[in-house]
Design a protein around this motif. Structure first.
Motif, PDB file in Angstrom:
ATOM      1  N   PRO A 164       0.830  -1.210   0.000  1.00 12.32           N
ATOM      2  CA  PRO A 164       0.000   0.000   0.000  1.00 12.32           C
ATOM      3  C   PRO A 164       0.866   1.262   0.000  1.00 12.32           C
ATOM      4  O   PRO A 164       0.464   2.293  -0.541  1.00 12.32           O
ATOM      5  CB  PRO A 164      -0.813  -0.119   1.289  1.00 12.32           C
ATOM      6  CG  PRO A 164      -0.078  -1.103   2.142  1.00 12.32           C
ATOM      7  CD  PRO A 164       0.608  -2.029   1.193  1.00 12.32           C
ATOM      8  N   CYS A 165       2.039   1.190   0.586  1.00 15.24           N
ATOM      9  CA  CYS A 165       2.895   2.371   0.710  1.00 15.24           C
ATOM     10  C   CYS A 165       3.353   2.890  -0.653  1.00 15.24           C
ATOM     11  O   CYS A 165       3.574   4.084  -0.829  1.00 15.24           O
ATOM     12  CB  CYS A 165       4.113   2.034   1.559  1.00 15.24           C
ATOM     13  SG  CYS A 165       3.719   1.182   3.101  1.00 15.24           S
TER      14      CYS A 165
ATOM     15  N   ARG B 169       1.811   3.290  -3.330  1.00 15.01           N
ATOM     16  CA  ARG B 169       0.862   4.208  -3.966  1.00 15.01           C
ATOM     17  C   ARG B 169       1.167   5.666  -3.640  1.00 15.01           C
ATOM     18  O   ARG B 169       0.774   6.564  -4.365  1.00 15.01           O
ATOM     19  CB  ARG B 169      -0.568   3.875  -3.535  1.00 15.01           C
ATOM     20  CG  ARG B 169      -1.053   2.534  -4.066  1.00 15.01           C
ATOM     21  CD  ARG B 169      -2.563   2.430  -3.939  1.00 15.01           C
ATOM     22  NE  ARG B 169      -2.997   2.404  -2.543  1.00 15.01           N
ATOM     23  CZ  ARG B 169      -3.185   1.277  -1.848  1.00 15.01           C
ATOM     24  NH1 ARG B 169      -2.987   0.118  -2.401  1.00 15.01           N
ATOM     25  NH2 ARG B 169      -3.592   1.334  -0.586  1.00 15.01           N
TER      26      ARG B 169
ATOM     27  N   PHE C 102       7.808   5.614  -1.809  1.00 16.57           N
ATOM     28  CA  PHE C 102       8.315   4.381  -1.229  1.00 16.57           C
ATOM     29  C   PHE C 102       9.223   3.683  -2.232  1.00 16.57           C
ATOM     30  O   PHE C 102       8.849   3.471  -3.380  1.00 16.57           O
ATOM     31  CB  PHE C 102       7.120   3.488  -0.886  1.00 16.57           C
ATOM     32  CG  PHE C 102       7.425   2.331   0.020  1.00 16.57           C
ATOM     33  CD1 PHE C 102       7.991   2.532   1.263  1.00 16.57           C
ATOM     34  CD2 PHE C 102       7.097   1.036  -0.359  1.00 16.57           C
ATOM     35  CE1 PHE C 102       8.238   1.465   2.124  1.00 16.57           C
ATOM     36  CE2 PHE C 102       7.335  -0.038   0.490  1.00 16.57           C
ATOM     37  CZ  PHE C 102       7.902   0.174   1.726  1.00 16.57           C
TER      38      PHE C 102
ATOM     39  N   ALA D 208      11.971   2.579  10.080  1.00 17.89           N
ATOM     40  CA  ALA D 208      11.742   2.343   8.653  1.00 17.89           C
ATOM     41  C   ALA D 208      10.318   2.731   8.260  1.00 17.89           C
ATOM     42  O   ALA D 208      10.076   3.183   7.150  1.00 17.89           O
ATOM     43  CB  ALA D 208      12.004   0.881   8.306  1.00 17.89           C
ATOM     44  N   CYS D 209       9.392   2.553   9.142  1.00 14.37           N
ATOM     45  CA  CYS D 209       7.983   2.821   8.838  1.00 14.37           C
ATOM     46  C   CYS D 209       7.601   4.226   9.301  1.00 14.37           C
ATOM     47  O   CYS D 209       6.835   4.937   8.651  1.00 14.37           O
ATOM     48  CB  CYS D 209       7.093   1.803   9.533  1.00 14.37           C
ATOM     49  SG  CYS D 209       7.681   0.110   9.335  1.00 14.37           S
TER      50      CYS D 209
ATOM     51  N   CYS E 256       7.621   7.741   7.475  1.00 14.47           N
ATOM     52  CA  CYS E 256       6.425   8.217   6.755  1.00 14.47           C
ATOM     53  C   CYS E 256       5.173   8.183   7.632  1.00 14.47           C
ATOM     54  O   CYS E 256       4.353   9.087   7.563  1.00 14.47           O
ATOM     55  CB  CYS E 256       6.167   7.363   5.526  1.00 14.47           C
ATOM     56  SG  CYS E 256       7.469   7.484   4.297  1.00 14.47           S
ATOM     57  N   HIS E 257       5.030   7.134   8.412  1.00 14.32           N
ATOM     58  CA  HIS E 257       3.807   7.001   9.226  1.00 14.32           C
ATOM     59  C   HIS E 257       4.020   7.667  10.578  1.00 14.32           C
ATOM     60  O   HIS E 257       4.024   7.007  11.614  1.00 14.32           O
ATOM     61  CB  HIS E 257       3.438   5.529   9.399  1.00 14.32           C
ATOM     62  CG  HIS E 257       3.063   4.875   8.110  1.00 14.32           C
ATOM     63  ND1 HIS E 257       1.860   5.104   7.487  1.00 14.32           N
ATOM     64  CD2 HIS E 257       3.736   4.030   7.297  1.00 14.32           C
ATOM     65  CE1 HIS E 257       1.801   4.409   6.363  1.00 14.32           C
ATOM     66  NE2 HIS E 257       2.937   3.756   6.213  1.00 14.32           N
TER      67      HIS E 257
ATOM     68  N   CYS F 207       7.019  -5.152  10.660  1.00 16.07           N
ATOM     69  CA  CYS F 207       7.490  -6.319   9.910  1.00 16.07           C
ATOM     70  C   CYS F 207       8.066  -5.859   8.571  1.00 16.07           C
ATOM     71  O   CYS F 207       7.749  -4.792   8.084  1.00 16.07           O
ATOM     72  CB  CYS F 207       6.340  -7.260   9.654  1.00 16.07           C
ATOM     73  SG  CYS F 207       5.282  -7.448  11.093  1.00 16.07           S
TER      74      CYS F 207
ATOM     75  N   VAL G 117       5.214  -5.319   3.958  1.00 13.69           N
ATOM     76  CA  VAL G 117       4.164  -4.381   4.325  1.00 13.69           C
ATOM     77  C   VAL G 117       2.780  -4.928   3.989  1.00 13.69           C
ATOM     78  O   VAL G 117       2.324  -4.888   2.862  1.00 13.69           O
ATOM     79  CB  VAL G 117       4.374  -3.010   3.652  1.00 13.69           C
ATOM     80  CG1 VAL G 117       3.298  -2.045   4.110  1.00 13.69           C
ATOM     81  CG2 VAL G 117       5.747  -2.470   4.001  1.00 13.69           C
TER      82      VAL G 117
HETATM   83  C1  HEC Z   1       8.095   6.324   1.854  1.00 15.82           C
HETATM   84  C2  HEC Z   1       6.988   6.405   2.775  1.00 15.82           C
HETATM   85  C3  HEC Z   1       6.486   5.138   3.439  1.00 15.82           C
HETATM   86  C4  HEC Z   1       7.201   4.234   4.189  1.00 15.82           C
HETATM   87  C5  HEC Z   1       8.698   4.217   4.434  1.00 15.82           C
HETATM   88  C6  HEC Z   1       6.241   3.294   4.704  1.00 15.82           C
HETATM   89  N1  HEC Z   1       4.994   3.609   4.274  1.00 15.82           N
HETATM   90 FE1  HEC Z   1       3.267   2.578   4.687  1.00 15.82          FE
HETATM   91  N2  HEC Z   1       2.210   3.835   3.487  1.00 15.82           N
HETATM   92  C7  HEC Z   1       2.721   4.952   2.869  1.00 15.82           C
HETATM   93  C8  HEC Z   1       1.652   5.620   2.149  1.00 15.82           C
HETATM   94  C9  HEC Z   1       1.791   6.899   1.341  1.00 15.82           C
HETATM   95  C10 HEC Z   1       0.472   4.854   2.375  1.00 15.82           C
HETATM   96  C11 HEC Z   1      -0.926   5.128   1.869  1.00 15.82           C
HETATM   97  C12 HEC Z   1      -1.097   4.692   0.458  1.00 15.82           C
HETATM   98  C13 HEC Z   1      -2.452   5.049  -0.078  1.00 15.82           C
HETATM   99  O1  HEC Z   1      -3.354   4.244   0.103  1.00 15.82           O
HETATM  100  O2  HEC Z   1      -2.587   6.129  -0.640  1.00 15.82           O
HETATM  101  C14 HEC Z   1       0.872   3.724   3.218  1.00 15.82           C
HETATM  102  C15 HEC Z   1      -0.007   2.743   3.651  1.00 15.82           C
HETATM  103  C16 HEC Z   1       0.335   1.761   4.568  1.00 15.82           C
HETATM  104  C17 HEC Z   1      -0.583   0.759   5.080  1.00 15.82           C
HETATM  105  C18 HEC Z   1      -2.035   0.603   4.693  1.00 15.82           C
HETATM  106  C19 HEC Z   1      -2.874   1.452   5.606  1.00 15.82           C
HETATM  107  C20 HEC Z   1      -4.326   1.278   5.312  1.00 15.82           C
HETATM  108  O3  HEC Z   1      -5.093   1.848   6.078  1.00 15.82           O
HETATM  109  O4  HEC Z   1      -4.688   0.634   4.337  1.00 15.82           O
HETATM  110  C21 HEC Z   1       0.103  -0.009   5.965  1.00 15.82           C
HETATM  111  C22 HEC Z   1      -0.422  -1.192   6.779  1.00 15.82           C
HETATM  112  C23 HEC Z   1       1.452   0.504   5.997  1.00 15.82           C
HETATM  113  N3  HEC Z   1       1.552   1.578   5.139  1.00 15.82           N
HETATM  114  C24 HEC Z   1       2.455  -0.018   6.793  1.00 15.82           C
HETATM  115  C25 HEC Z   1       3.788   0.340   6.700  1.00 15.82           C
HETATM  116  C26 HEC Z   1       4.853  -0.356   7.381  1.00 15.82           C
HETATM  117  C27 HEC Z   1       4.645  -1.537   8.331  1.00 15.82           C
HETATM  118  C28 HEC Z   1       6.010   0.255   7.018  1.00 15.82           C
HETATM  119  C29 HEC Z   1       7.414  -0.115   7.430  1.00 15.82           C
HETATM  120  C30 HEC Z   1       7.809  -1.490   7.130  1.00 15.82           C
HETATM  121  C31 HEC Z   1       5.680   1.335   6.106  1.00 15.82           C
HETATM  122  N4  HEC Z   1       4.323   1.352   5.937  1.00 15.82           N
HETATM  123  C32 HEC Z   1       6.590   2.217   5.520  1.00 15.82           C
HETATM  124  C33 HEC Z   1       4.035   5.389   2.881  1.00 15.82           C
HETATM  125  C34 HEC Z   1       5.090   4.736   3.499  1.00 15.82           C
END
Ligand code: HEC
Ligand code: HEC
Ligand code: HEC
Ligand code: HEC
Ligand code: HEC
Length: 407
Positions: free
Chosen positions: A149-150, A152, A156, A191-192, A195-196, A219, A222
């Motif tokens: 999902p990230c 998008r 990422f 790592a997560c 952004c989050h 984890c 993702v």
């Molecule tokens: C470079 C930025 C970035 C990083 C690093 C990142 N994410 Fe994301 N993530 C996003 C974005 C942007 C979205 C939303 C995408 C969308 O739906 O528009 C997202 C969505 C998600 C979602 C889905 C949320 C949902 O409500 O559907 C999960 C779960 C998630 N991330 C977990 C993680 C985890 C666990 C990590 C680390 C391993 C991580 N992300 C690292 C940018 C990032």
């Protein structure tokens, strides 16, 4: 060849500069000019004669790595011949592999090609992906990153966590970096959270584990853990991979309470026996390998206790698959009293059998303690012995379908 002259062309093999940075000829030629070099140095701007993945958008940056780190196939026969004769037409910085495409089982693109692959190589998908299309082999991380999902969000990429040239001012130990080429701190939540950020505010509210607990570490892959992924596709979910002593019903119950997930229908075994036990005894070879490895993973041992793992790991050392035997043995070595335990996982059945009998005896006579507690969900009796009737039934139900995980 013409007369006595060979027209040989040299390609750079392996993973050298140009594989990631594109051709350097122009770059070298133009930068012979010291004025140009000085100007670039002063402005700190990009040099258009070369590709630097860290200046690319997420998808292009990730594809620079994904040209190698993906499951890909040829677009068609013509492109395949072209690739074999002239090499890859893809260059880092582009958003398309040109002669090839990244194979994602669940996506809508390249239906014809995927049908063709299925026909000519029926095990292609099964050997590389889980039933829901998630990549299950290492070295092909792009497939997971692209499907996450990230991705998008557009930022990422592999470089969200990895760096290829560490150590300007040696921020970290090179030995540590060499292991997995991670940026400093990227083996943790950082790592997560880069952004989050909203998840930093109150980690416990999100993970329901105290911030210092291993359960709060994110984890690698993702996706969100679900019991459905385990029931429908056989993929061990993250909760049960750490909580090895717990049933699928337990995880399902928590996931329903914490995140409102639907609770799938579960079998009697899934309600009464620990998921890891079912996987290591009656799972397919890939599930058995994953659990044999997981039983040696410190966070999982911290969450699940160690005393009851011995009999399962010793049992796993007799698995029909060498990879499972190896993982089980390595995991046994993480447990007290077996740190230096020798075992030839490739030995023939008889030699292996003898060694395993000795190993089990050592555990039951010298290592097992009277105060060790064995929960009924583990399928062990109160003394830690495998319950013969149950065990035989589970084994007879073992999924013996051949598993080949393609590199
Ligand atoms: C470079 C930025 C970035 C990083 C690093 C990142 N994410 Fe994301 N993530 C996003 C974005 C942007 C979205 C939303 C995408 C969308 O739906 O528009 C997202 C969505 C998600 C979602 C889905 C949320 C949902 O409500 O559907 C999960 C779960 C998630 N991330 C977990 C993680 C985890 C666990 C990590 C680390 C391993 C991580 N992300 C690292 C940018 C990032
Ligand atoms: C596996 C891919 C890969 C290979 C091979 C590779 N690089 Fe890089 N390079 C990168 C990435 C990614 C970056 C962006 C920064 C980072 O990750 O360290 C980068 C950044 C750079 C930079 C910019 C450094 C900076 O501080 O901004 C230079 C210069 C460079 N690489 C030179 C080279 C040279 C010379 C070689 C061959 C000896 C090489 N690279 C091989 C991936 C690679
Ligand atoms: C030209 C093909 C190619 C490109 C491009 C490439 N890799 Fe690799 N990479 C490989 C191969 C092959 C290996 C396995 C090397 C080995 O035998 O250990 C590898 C290994 C790795 C490893 C694991 C090393 C280890 O110690 O296990 C990481 C991490 C990695 N690559 C990340 C990246 C990232 C990030 C990029 C993009 C910046 C990238 N690679 C670009 C081919 C490539
Ligand atoms: C959200 C962070 C994150 C992203 C994004 C990420 N990685 Fe990783 N990667 C890790 C971590 C953490 C490890 C080490 C732990 C592990 O082996 O699971 C790792 C390990 C690896 C390894 C070594 C695997 C092994 O079995 O030893 C390779 C190869 C790799 N990554 C390549 C990539 C490539 C290529 C991309 C982009 C397509 C990528 N990674 C994106 C975090 C990430
Ligand atoms: C990386 C390992 C890890 C993962 C993944 C993990 N946990 Fe935990 N969990 C722990 C540890 C360690 C504890 C012990 C208490 C603590 O430190 O918070 C714990 C405690 C718990 C507890 C409270 C104690 C108990 O036994 O009742 C529950 C409930 C729980 N986890 C549920 C889950 C669920 C549901 C998931 C999946 C969403 C999950 N955990 C994922 C490691 C993990």
């Amino acid at each position: 060849m013409e007369g006595n002259r060979w027209d040989s062309q040299v390609a750079e093999f392996g993973i050298a500069c140009e594989a990631c940075h594109s051709e350097g000829r122009d770059h070298v030629a133009q930068n012979r000019n010291p004025l140009r070099r000085f100007k670039l140095h002063l402005t700190g701007g990009p040099d258009p004669t070369i590709t630097n993945a860290s200046r690319l958008k997420g998808p292009e940056s990730a594809l620079a790595c994904g040209q190698c780190h993906s499951v890909w196939a040829f677009e068609n026969m013509e492109k395949k011949i072209d690739f074999n004769r002239h090499g890859a037409a893809f260059r880092p910085g582009k958003d398309d592999l040109v002669q090839r495409f990244v194979v994602q089982p669940e996506s809508d693109d390249h239906r014809e090609q995927k049908k063709f692959i299925n026909k000519t190589e029926p095990d292609f998908f099964k050997n590389r992906f889980w039933g829901d299309g998630m990549i299950r082999v290492t070295g092909r991380e792009y497939n997971g990153v692209e499907a996450s999902p990230c991705f998008r969000g557009g930022d990422f990429s592999c470089l969200s966590c990895h760096e290829m040239h560490p150590g300007d001012g040696s921020r970290q130990d090179i030995k540590q970096w060499r292991n997995d080429q991670l940026r400093p701190g990227m083996e943790s939540d950082a790592a997560c959270i880069q952004c989050h950020k909203d998840k930093t505010e109150n980690i416990t509210a999100h993970t329901h584990h105290s911030p210092a607990s291993e359960g709060s570490r994110c984890c690698h892959q993702v996706s969100s853990p679900s019991v459905k992924e385990s029931v429908s596709y056989g993929r061990p979910n993250a909760c049960n991979l750490c909580h090895l002593d717990k049933t699928l019903a337990w995880a399902s119950d928590k996931l329903a309470t914490w995140y409102n997930q639907e609770t799938p229908e579960l079998s009697q075994d899934d309600r009464t026996l620990a998921a890891s036990v079912l996987w290591i005894v009656k799972g397919d070879a890939a599930q058995r390998a994953l659990v044999a490895w997981g039983m040696g993973w410190k966070p999982a041992q911290d969450a699940s206790g160690r005393a009851w793992l011995y009999p399962f790991l010793i049992y796993g050392m007799n698995d029909p698959y060498a990879a499972v035997r190896y993982d089980a043995w390595k995991s046994l070595q993480t447990l007290p009293a077996f740190e230096d335990h020798a075992f030839t996982y490739t030995a023939d059945d008889k030699e292996r059998g003898n060694r395993i009998t000795e190993t089990y005896r050592k555990w039951s006579r010298e290592v097992r303690k009277p105060e060790d507690v064995f929960q009924p969900e583990t399928g062990l009796d109160q003394f830690g012995n495998l319950r013969a009737d149950l065990f035989q039934r589970l084994r007879s139900e073992r999924n013996n379908s051949p598993v080949v995980l393609a590199e």
